[in-house]
Design an enzyme around this catalytic site. Structure first.
Site, PDB file in Angstrom:
ATOM      1  N   HIS A  33     -45.288   0.658   4.596  1.00 48.25           N
ATOM      2  CA  HIS A  33     -45.713  -0.136   6.022  1.00 48.25           C
ATOM      3  C   HIS A  33     -46.171  -1.774   5.748  1.00 48.25           C
ATOM      4  O   HIS A  33     -46.435  -1.981   4.736  1.00 48.25           O
ATOM      5  CB  HIS A  33     -47.354   0.314   6.151  1.00 48.25           C
ATOM      6  N   HIS A  65     -48.540 -11.046  10.282  1.00 47.12           N
ATOM      7  CA  HIS A  65     -49.536 -11.804  10.915  1.00 47.12           C
ATOM      8  C   HIS A  65     -49.005 -11.943  12.542  1.00 47.12           C
ATOM      9  O   HIS A  65     -47.784 -12.335  12.723  1.00 47.12           O
ATOM     10  CB  HIS A  65     -49.695 -13.263  10.502  1.00 47.12           C
ATOM     11  N   CYS A  93     -54.829 -19.274   9.995  1.00 47.81           N
ATOM     12  CA  CYS A  93     -54.694 -17.893   9.881  1.00 47.81           C
ATOM     13  C   CYS A  93     -54.469 -17.000   8.538  1.00 47.81           C
ATOM     14  O   CYS A  93     -54.724 -15.860   8.861  1.00 47.81           O
ATOM     15  CB  CYS A  93     -53.630 -17.426  10.942  1.00 47.81           C
ATOM     16  N   HIS A 115     -48.244 -22.207  -1.243  1.00 46.37           N
ATOM     17  CA  HIS A 115     -48.861 -23.436  -0.462  1.00 46.37           C
ATOM     18  C   HIS A 115     -47.829 -24.544  -0.633  1.00 46.37           C
ATOM     19  O   HIS A 115     -47.575 -24.896  -1.460  1.00 46.37           O
ATOM     20  CB  HIS A 115     -49.889 -23.913  -1.378  1.00 46.37           C
ATOM     21  N   ASN A 124     -53.495 -12.863  19.329  1.00 43.94           N
ATOM     22  CA  ASN A 124     -53.598 -13.519  18.052  1.00 43.94           C
ATOM     23  C   ASN A 124     -55.070 -13.901  17.672  1.00 43.94           C
ATOM     24  O   ASN A 124     -55.655 -14.563  18.098  1.00 43.94           O
ATOM     25  CB  ASN A 124     -52.836 -14.869  18.035  1.00 43.94           C
TER      26      ASN A 124
END
Length: 513
Positions: free
Chosen positions: A401, A405, A238, A317, A438
């Site tokens: 703002h 996700h 995602c 990562h 989603n």
């Protein structure tokens, strides 16, 4: 008389005493004042220096200026060398500084009313086809009721008949192509850019990667030029949308006077899970149909019409850690049915990835006041061994703002708690989850579209996009608005229904099927 006089003397101090201001002062206002003081410290220091300089200049006479001019005239070679050096250094600086990347515009796919995927419709289909056990149906029902997803999210038409029978390449390509083409067509209409003007193309779809690639499909459909820099990203989860933005930004640094088209989507048809492994059933409950197309530019002439300037991209990562690497993975269950397995450790791993990401991002975006407080707290804890809580920077001082996700209600709750955000700041993310579900890598753009539809974007506002993905990754992008967005001039999926939002989303939305 004496007792009355004594009573008056006792009452008099009470009447003259001032209120205890320290009891009424709120810490957030003290902190805000401290933030303004530190942020403007440089200007406060410059004022006395400028005063001293002006005072010194006021003492010079006309003869002093004539003498200075004569000295410069007789040292012409020195003056010329200084000017040449200044021009050379300025040229090197202008040539070496990063090219500014602008977001010209973006477009999101809005599912057709025939593609509305209410929970009741979904469960009637699942119960009719009979490949779920009663326990699996009950589990999915419980998850969906608590997911924060409403009744208007979208799904492909192949999902409403028999998902397992319709799980084929032809229908999957039909679904993805319809989403991508619709989003790009709207984007090109908004910007007036011709397909042949696009020099960079980045398409991301995590689980559906046919041959030829989806990026090749876009090149073929729009007859893009032969020397286009085309990339197709797969398997990145995602967070791939922001990875695509980062890749496009890097390519624009070495490709002058170019447009970059970024397309983010995910396929539902090929990734519907028809087994009974609980850890794989979550994707059926949360993921819905969606996609977005974004046009970036490094042309200085586009600054006047662009909406945003890209300030930062940051990628974290955690794949070196085995638990992080395996927490979201596509695999077969015991019955050899392919699905996406989600580990129960997902939230803890996402929290660690977020902490790493914001620790790196903080020095780039936080005001000096927050960085100073964080540093002082760290020194007190690590060097002086003081037993005080670690200071969590207030990112609300860095951004107006937040686009978080919309992976699910649990994800939003955790981010809200860690960053100490309020309901107003979380509203676009929660409403996107409720209205569209989603939509994977594209959901951040539905959230930004919500801000625009509500008329909340003002010139100079900074927006932070945060995404999580398999691997495990946490990625950020920071944008600054170049102009105030007028909702009356906008076209996006929210415009014809924005007055209906926000809505109250209960903890449990009962499903009756």
């Amino acid at each position: 008389m004496a007792s009355g006089k004594q009573q008056n003397l006792q009452n008099e101090p009470k009447q003259k005493n001032l209120p205890n201001f320290f009891l009424s002062i709120k810490l957030k206002y003290v902190k805000l004042g401290y933030h303004y003081l530190i942020s403007n410290a440089l200007y406060l220091l410059l004022v006395p220096l400028l005063s001293i300089l002006l005072t010194h200049l006021s003492t010079l006479t006309v003869d002093d200026f004539i003498q200075l001019w004569n000295e410069l005239r007789f040292n012409f070679l020195t003056l010329l060398a200084c000017l040449v050096s200044l021009v050379f250094i300025s040229t090197i600086y202008l040539m070496s500084r990063p090219r500014t990347v602008y977001l010209v515009n973006f477009a999101c796919y809005k599912p057709d009313p025939s593609e509305m995927c209410s929970a009741e419709r979904l469960f009637r289909m699942a119960a009719k086809n009979g490949y779920f056990t009663e326990e699996s149906l009950a589990f999915q029902k419980k998850v969906v009721e608590r997911s924060g997803i409403g009744k208007m999210s979208g799904g492909p038409k192949s999902l409403f008949d028999n998902p397992l029978d319709n799980k084929n390449m032809a229908l999957a390509m039909k679904e993805t192509k319809a989403v991508i083409v619709c989003a790009i067509d709207e984007l090109l209409a908004k910007t007036g850019v011709k397909p042949r003007d696009i020099g960079i193309l980045v398409v991301n779809s995590s689980l559906f990667n046919p041959t030829p690639s989806l990026s090749a499909m876009v090149v073929n459909h729009y007859k893009l030029r032969g020397n286009i820099l085309s990339y197709n990203l797969g398997g990145m989860g995602c967070s791939a949308g922001l990875i695509s933005i980062d890749l496009a930004r890097r390519l624009l640094q070495v490709t002058p006077d170019s447009y970059a088209l970024v397309v983010s989507t995910e396929n539902i048809t090929m990734n519907w899970y028809g087994g009974n492994d609980r850890s794989m059933l979550l994707t059926n409950c949360l993921f819905r149909l969606g996609g977005a197309a974004i046009l970036l530019s490094n042309r200085p002439s586009d600054r006047r019409r662009a909406k945003y300037e890209l300030l930062h991209t940051l990628r974290t990562h955690k794949g070196a850690d085995d638990k992080s690497y395996n927490c979201v993975s596509q695999q077969e269950d015991e019955s050899k049915i392919i699905g996406v397995k989600i580990s129960k450790d997902l939230m803890a791993i996402a929290g660690e990835a977020l902490k790493t990401n914001i620790t790196t991002l903080g020095p780039l975006v936080l005001p000096m006041s927050e960085q100073l407080l964080f540093s002082l707290t760290l020194v007190a804890r690590k060097i002086f061994k003081m037993k005080i809580k670690p200071y969590i920077p207030d990112f609300k001082l860095a951004f107006e703002h937040f686009c978080i996700h919309a992976g699910g209600r649990a994800v939003l709750d955790e981010v809200e708690k860690h960053l100490k955000l309020n309901e107003w700041l979380m509203e676009p993310s929660r409403m996107t989850l409720y209205r569209f579900g989603n939509t994977s890598s594209s959901c951040l753009w539905y959230e930004l579209a919500y801000f625009e539809a509500k008329g909340r974007i003002r010139k100079g506002d900074r927006t932070w996009q945060i995404a999580f993905g398999s691997g495990f990754k946490c990625n950020s992008a920071v944008w600054r608005a170049l102009r105030t967005i007028n909702p009356a001039h906008e076209k996006n999926p929210w415009m014809d229904e924005i007055d209906n939002f926000p809505v109250h989303v209960p903890k449990v939305i009962p499903i009756d099927f």
